[in-house]
Design a protein around this motif. Structure first.
Motif, PDB file in Angstrom:
ATOM      1  N   ILE A 100       0.861  -1.179   0.000  1.00  0.00           N
ATOM      2  CA  ILE A 100       0.000   0.000   0.000  1.00  0.00           C
ATOM      3  C   ILE A 100       0.895   1.225   0.000  1.00  0.00           C
ATOM      4  O   ILE A 100       1.883   1.281   0.741  1.00  0.00           O
ATOM      5  CB  ILE A 100      -0.929   0.001   1.235  1.00  0.00           C
ATOM      6  CG1 ILE A 100      -1.990  -1.100   1.074  1.00  0.00           C
ATOM      7  CG2 ILE A 100      -1.596   1.353   1.441  1.00  0.00           C
ATOM      8  CD1 ILE A 100      -2.879  -1.282   2.280  1.00  0.00           C
ATOM      9  N   GLN A 102       1.358   5.438   0.309  1.00  0.00           N
ATOM     10  CA  GLN A 102       0.751   6.649   0.865  1.00  0.00           C
ATOM     11  C   GLN A 102       0.272   7.588  -0.241  1.00  0.00           C
ATOM     12  O   GLN A 102       0.907   7.739  -1.287  1.00  0.00           O
ATOM     13  CB  GLN A 102       1.781   7.381   1.745  1.00  0.00           C
ATOM     14  CG  GLN A 102       1.253   8.654   2.392  1.00  0.00           C
ATOM     15  CD  GLN A 102       2.301   9.342   3.248  1.00  0.00           C
ATOM     16  OE1 GLN A 102       3.162   8.694   3.831  1.00  0.00           O
ATOM     17  NE2 GLN A 102       2.236  10.668   3.318  1.00  0.00           N
ATOM     18  N   TYR A 105      -4.924   6.266  -4.272  1.00  0.00           N
ATOM     19  CA  TYR A 105      -6.280   5.748  -4.099  1.00  0.00           C
ATOM     20  C   TYR A 105      -6.242   4.249  -4.395  1.00  0.00           C
ATOM     21  O   TYR A 105      -5.790   3.842  -5.455  1.00  0.00           O
ATOM     22  CB  TYR A 105      -7.260   6.438  -5.056  1.00  0.00           C
ATOM     23  CG  TYR A 105      -7.525   7.879  -4.719  1.00  0.00           C
ATOM     24  CD1 TYR A 105      -8.492   8.232  -3.779  1.00  0.00           C
ATOM     25  CD2 TYR A 105      -6.806   8.901  -5.327  1.00  0.00           C
ATOM     26  CE1 TYR A 105      -8.739   9.565  -3.462  1.00  0.00           C
ATOM     27  CE2 TYR A 105      -7.045  10.240  -5.024  1.00  0.00           C
ATOM     28  CZ  TYR A 105      -8.011  10.553  -4.089  1.00  0.00           C
ATOM     29  OH  TYR A 105      -8.252  11.872  -3.778  1.00  0.00           O
ATOM     30  N   MET A 109      -8.410  -3.791   0.642  1.00  0.00           N
ATOM     31  CA  MET A 109      -7.788  -3.884   1.959  1.00  0.00           C
ATOM     32  C   MET A 109      -7.105  -5.240   2.057  1.00  0.00           C
ATOM     33  O   MET A 109      -7.335  -6.128   1.220  1.00  0.00           O
ATOM     34  CB  MET A 109      -8.816  -3.737   3.078  1.00  0.00           C
ATOM     35  CG  MET A 109      -9.964  -4.704   3.020  1.00  0.00           C
ATOM     36  SD  MET A 109     -10.886  -4.871   4.567  1.00  0.00           S
ATOM     37  CE  MET A 109     -10.064  -6.326   5.262  1.00  0.00           C
ATOM     38  N   ARG A 121       4.574   6.748   7.527  1.00  0.00           N
ATOM     39  CA  ARG A 121       3.994   7.945   6.925  1.00  0.00           C
ATOM     40  C   ARG A 121       5.081   8.977   6.693  1.00  0.00           C
ATOM     41  O   ARG A 121       5.900   9.249   7.588  1.00  0.00           O
ATOM     42  CB  ARG A 121       2.896   8.535   7.823  1.00  0.00           C
ATOM     43  CG  ARG A 121       2.280   9.808   7.249  1.00  0.00           C
ATOM     44  CD  ARG A 121       1.003  10.201   7.971  1.00  0.00           C
ATOM     45  NE  ARG A 121       0.482  11.467   7.483  1.00  0.00           N
ATOM     46  CZ  ARG A 121      -0.205  11.620   6.359  1.00  0.00           C
ATOM     47  NH1 ARG A 121      -0.461  10.576   5.589  1.00  0.00           N
ATOM     48  NH2 ARG A 121      -0.651  12.800   5.987  1.00  0.00           N
ATOM     49  N   GLY A 141      -5.433  -0.913   5.130  1.00  0.00           N
ATOM     50  CA  GLY A 141      -6.082  -0.305   3.978  1.00  0.00           C
ATOM     51  C   GLY A 141      -7.584  -0.238   4.018  1.00  0.00           C
ATOM     52  O   GLY A 141      -8.215   0.176   3.042  1.00  0.00           O
ATOM     53  N   SER A 144      -9.487   3.413   3.253  1.00  0.00           N
ATOM     54  CA  SER A 144      -9.790   3.840   1.886  1.00  0.00           C
ATOM     55  C   SER A 144     -10.933   3.039   1.281  1.00  0.00           C
ATOM     56  O   SER A 144     -11.720   3.558   0.492  1.00  0.00           O
ATOM     57  CB  SER A 144      -8.542   3.703   1.007  1.00  0.00           C
ATOM     58  OG  SER A 144      -7.580   4.667   1.354  1.00  0.00           O
ATOM     59  N   ARG A 151      -4.857   6.936   0.671  1.00  0.00           N
ATOM     60  CA  ARG A 151      -4.175   6.130   1.675  1.00  0.00           C
ATOM     61  C   ARG A 151      -3.434   7.051   2.650  1.00  0.00           C
ATOM     62  O   ARG A 151      -2.705   7.954   2.239  1.00  0.00           O
ATOM     63  CB  ARG A 151      -3.164   5.203   1.022  1.00  0.00           C
ATOM     64  CG  ARG A 151      -3.730   4.248  -0.026  1.00  0.00           C
ATOM     65  CD  ARG A 151      -4.572   3.167   0.570  1.00  0.00           C
ATOM     66  NE  ARG A 151      -4.734   2.027  -0.326  1.00  0.00           N
ATOM     67  CZ  ARG A 151      -5.562   1.026  -0.115  1.00  0.00           C
ATOM     68  NH1 ARG A 151      -6.342   1.028   0.956  1.00  0.00           N
ATOM     69  NH2 ARG A 151      -5.649   0.024  -0.965  1.00  0.00           N
TER      70      ARG A 151
END
Length: 209
Positions: A100, A102, A105, A109, A121, A141, A144, A151
């Motif tokens: 995933i 950052q 879109y 999950m 992050r 996830g 989202s 994300r």
């Protein structure tokens, strides 16, 4: 959440759900004005990270074992988790891969079945902050998938990992074929998400003091 559950209730009563009922998750990003070209589905990410398929039987058994030990997800019960596994894809992902990313879109999950991922992050100034390390049974996830937003963080495999993937298309299929299960899953995902955000918020607050 009320909007999602409101869609599920008519589906449970009707033998022929409307198109709106059965495409809620797959159309949600477009409803938010997200360009389809910016949406990263699991199929594309799987190719990018070199994921290989696990059998549904093996993956479903592992998912049931892990969630039976989770105070929140165990509420589903073994029979419901077995039904849920029919809507999931199961995959092996090598170490050092960003499952995933950052600020993208993504309409899927993942549940960690084995291995460890780093949840990180990157802040505006370029600083990379590690928020957590995952454990088997952790969910990634879902924010989202539920709110059709970007994300919040990146999830990178630190070891070879096995994951269960639930996509927007699979959620819509579940809403159509097993609406009571879908309602339970969405409710429990929202509860797990709330718990995790509270922990992350408290951690960030401590680090800023």
């Amino acid at each position: 959440m009320k909007g999602i559950l409101g869609l599920l209730r008519p589906a449970a009563r009707s033998a022929a759900p409307s198109a709106q009922d059965t495409t809620f998750f797959t159309t949600a990003f477009a409803g938010q004005g997200v360009d389809a070209a910016r949406l990263v589905p699991w199929e594309a990410r799987a190719v990018e990270v070199g994921a290989s398929k696990l059998s549904r039987r093996q993956g479903g058994r592992r998912l049931a074992q892990l969630w039976a030990q989770d105070a929140t997800m165990a509420v589903l019960g073994s029979e419901a988790i077995e039904r849920l596994a029919r809507f999931c894809l199961f995959a092996h992902v090598p170490a050092g891969r960003e499952v995933i990313r950052q600020d993208e879109y993504g309409n899927f999950m993942a549940v960690v079945l084995d291995g460890t991922l780093a949840i990180e992050r990157q802040h505006a100034g370029g600083e990379q902050q590690r928020l957590a390390l995952t454990q088997p049974g952790d969910i990634l996830g879902e924010m989202s998938l539920i709110d059709s937003g970007i994300r919040f963080s990146a999830c990178t495999t630190l070891s070879d990992c096995e994951i269960a993937v639930l996509s927007a298309e699979a959620m819509d299929d579940m809403m159509d074929r097993d609406p009571m299960l879908a309602a339970s899953v969405v409710t429990l995902l929202a509860r797990k998400l709330s718990q995790r955000l509270r922990v992350i918020g408290a951690r960030l607050s401590e680090q800023r003091q």
